[in-house]
Design a protein around this motif. Structure first.
Motif, short mmCIF file in Angstrom:
data_model
loop_
_atom_site.label_atom_id
_atom_site.label_comp_id
_atom_site.label_asym_id
_atom_site.label_seq_id
_atom_site.Cartn_x
_atom_site.Cartn_y
_atom_site.Cartn_z
N MET A 165 0.83 -1.21 0.00
CA MET A 165 0.00 0.00 0.00
C MET A 165 0.86 1.25 0.00
SD MET A 165 -2.90 -1.34 2.69
CE MET A 165 -3.71 0.25 2.92
N PHE A 166 1.97 1.21 0.72
CA PHE A 166 2.86 2.38 0.76
C PHE A 166 3.41 2.66 -0.64
CE2 PHE A 166 6.87 4.59 1.29
CZ PHE A 166 6.57 5.54 2.25
N PHE A 247 -1.22 7.02 4.17
CA PHE A 247 -2.13 6.47 3.16
C PHE A 247 -3.26 7.45 2.85
CE2 PHE A 247 -0.97 2.07 5.01
CZ PHE A 247 0.17 2.01 4.21
N MET A 248 -3.90 7.96 3.88
CA MET A 248 -5.04 8.85 3.69
C MET A 248 -4.62 10.17 3.04
SD MET A 248 -7.80 7.29 5.12
CE MET A 248 -8.93 8.46 5.87
N PHE A 249 -3.49 10.72 3.48
CA PHE A 249 -3.01 11.99 2.95
C PHE A 249 -2.58 11.83 1.50
CE2 PHE A 249 0.37 15.45 2.96
CZ PHE A 249 -0.55 16.49 2.86
N ALA A 298 -5.77 -2.66 0.00
CA ALA A 298 -6.55 -2.06 1.09
C ALA A 298 -7.74 -2.93 1.44
CB ALA A 298 -7.01 -0.66 0.69
N VAL A 299 -8.43 -3.46 0.42
CA VAL A 299 -9.63 -4.27 0.67
C VAL A 299 -9.25 -5.64 1.23
CG1 VAL A 299 -11.68 -5.32 -0.35
CG2 VAL A 299 -10.91 -3.09 -1.16
#
Length: 421
Positions: A165-166, A247-249, A298-299
């Motif tokens: 994810m990163f 992740f969100m940013f 993510a899922v």
């Protein structure tokens, strides 16, 4: 075990910074991977598309509140040797009954949501694969991984998803070449006109809900037992929620740089290709796969981590009502309650891929969900200031004030959810 792990974290010479961090981080990586789902990333994406980076501060606040809640759960578990659930049960059996009912209903609907999200993500990656078939295969794969058990393998897998994810999500953000001069501007708290809904969505979308209670179980599975591990636990959470913020940013940056001013809003994973295809046109086909792989990770990590967390919570509740002294069986992930709950989350919800959602159950689920975090934070406020906890481990003013802030925030989110039923 404790002595060995302590030595590992203190041996700095000859080790890379990443390896030193990995030696401390463990359960925090699980929180980061399980807590950031595709829905959270899409909420950040849309916030960036509508308001640029103006709401970056809301991500910080959301991460901070969840950090405080999870730190209380970890501190209680290490200081007392029992789970917060058992502490809640000592305060009032109402807590246990509420969490028990909610966990059963949540298990079904969370399973249905994850199955649908996996199907859509697999279909976006491989259009020839039917959504339902993709969902069934992915869920059964997750079931197989969870069935094997063994915490060490589980933690390594979740750490792998954090790394993927990163690379994918941060990589997609870097491709947009954001204006570095405005990256920090969003950290100044302000709510733009018509932005209240997005603020609440971004704050509330950070991390898990009842699954946070599983953090105490993961600490013990890692071999962290006793108050001497509290400082290590806090560092673990700083790393975990630091990754959550990144992740969100990063997804907010993608929305701000790629979608802002276009009038486009991604309503859900069904619109994923509407985002990925234009992204490929501007930045190339590899960029599209960065987004898709990030979303799938993510899922799928939400399935592996979220299901494990909820099954741990259910197992503890089951043993409380069975009136056993142990929170979990000797090998919890292979116990009957744990595996029965995993099956409950994986198999019956697949029917929702073929049927319309039963309205009554959806309303019950939404109502209970809206009240979940306020109830849990209220219980922690009570628990972390009670005489059941040694005085030196009780909350101070800052921790209590932060929990009150979180309580107010989630009451607002809950009321908003109930009004929109």
């Amino acid at each position: 075990m404790e002595k060995v792990l302590t030595q590992q974290t203190e041996q700095v010479g000859g080790m890379s910074r990443w390896r030193r961090i990995a030696g401390v981080a463990g359960p925090g990586f699980i929180v980061a991977a399980a807590g950031v789902g595709a829905g959270d990333l899409i909420a950040s994406l849309n916030a960036g598309a509508s308001f640029g980076l103006t709401l970056a501060w809301a991500v910080v606040v959301g991460c901070f509140i969840k950090f405080i809640v999870t730190e209380c759960i970890g501190r209680w578990s290490l200081a007392t040797g029992i789970s917060p659930l058992r502490g809640f049960h000592q305060l009032s059996k109402i807590f246990t009954g509420y969490f028990g009912i909610y966990s059963i209903i949540l298990g079904f609907f969370y399973g249905a949501a994850i199955a649908g999200a996996l199907g859509l993500t697999v279909h976006a990656m491989f259009p020839a694969v039917d959504i339902k078939l993709g969902a069934i295969v992915a869920v059964l794969l997750g079931l197989g991984i969870l069935w094997i058990g063994k915490y060490s393998s589980f933690e390594k897998l979740m750490s792998f998803f954090v790394a993927v994810m990163f690379i994918s999500i941060v990589g997609a953000a870097i491709l947009t070449k954001p204006d570095l001069s405005i990256l920090l501007s969003g950290l100044t708290p302000r709510v733009p006109q018509d932005g209240t809904f997005y603020v609440l969505g971004v704050m509330g979308g950070v991390g898990m809900s009842i699954g946070l209670l599983s953090y105490g179980y993961w600490l013990r599975d890692r071999g962290w037992n006793g108050p001497s591990w509290i400082k290590t636990m806090r560092l673990d959470l700083v790393i975990g929620y630091g990754m959550t913020f990144i992740f969100m940013f990063a997804m907010m940056i993608v929305g701000a740089a790629f979608l802002q001013g276009s009038g486009t809003e991604v309503g859900g994973l069904s619109d994923l290709n509407a985002l990925a295809n234009p992204f490929a046109e501007r930045f190339g086909e590899p960029a599209k796969w960065l987004l898709l792989i990030g979303m799938f990770s993510a899922v799928f990590s939400s399935l592996i981590g979220g299901y494990n967390a909820l099954a741990n919570v259910f197992n503890d509740i089951f043993n409380i009502y069975r009136k056993t002294d142990k929170e979990r069986d000797e090998n919890a992930v292979r116990s009957v309650p744990f595996r029965a709950y995993i099956l409950w989350m994986c198999l019956p919800p697949l029917a929702m891929l073929f049927l319309d959602k039963p309205v009554t159950l959806v309303l019950i689920y939404a109502a209970l969900g809206a009240l979940l975090m306020p109830v849990m934070i209220g219980g922690l406020l009570w628990l972390m200031n009670s005489k059941r906890l040694d005085k030196k481990y009780r909350n101070g003013f800052v921790m209590n004030a932060s929990l009150v802030l979180g309580l107010v925030m989630f009451i607002g989110l809950g009321l908003n959810e109930l009004v929109n039923l």
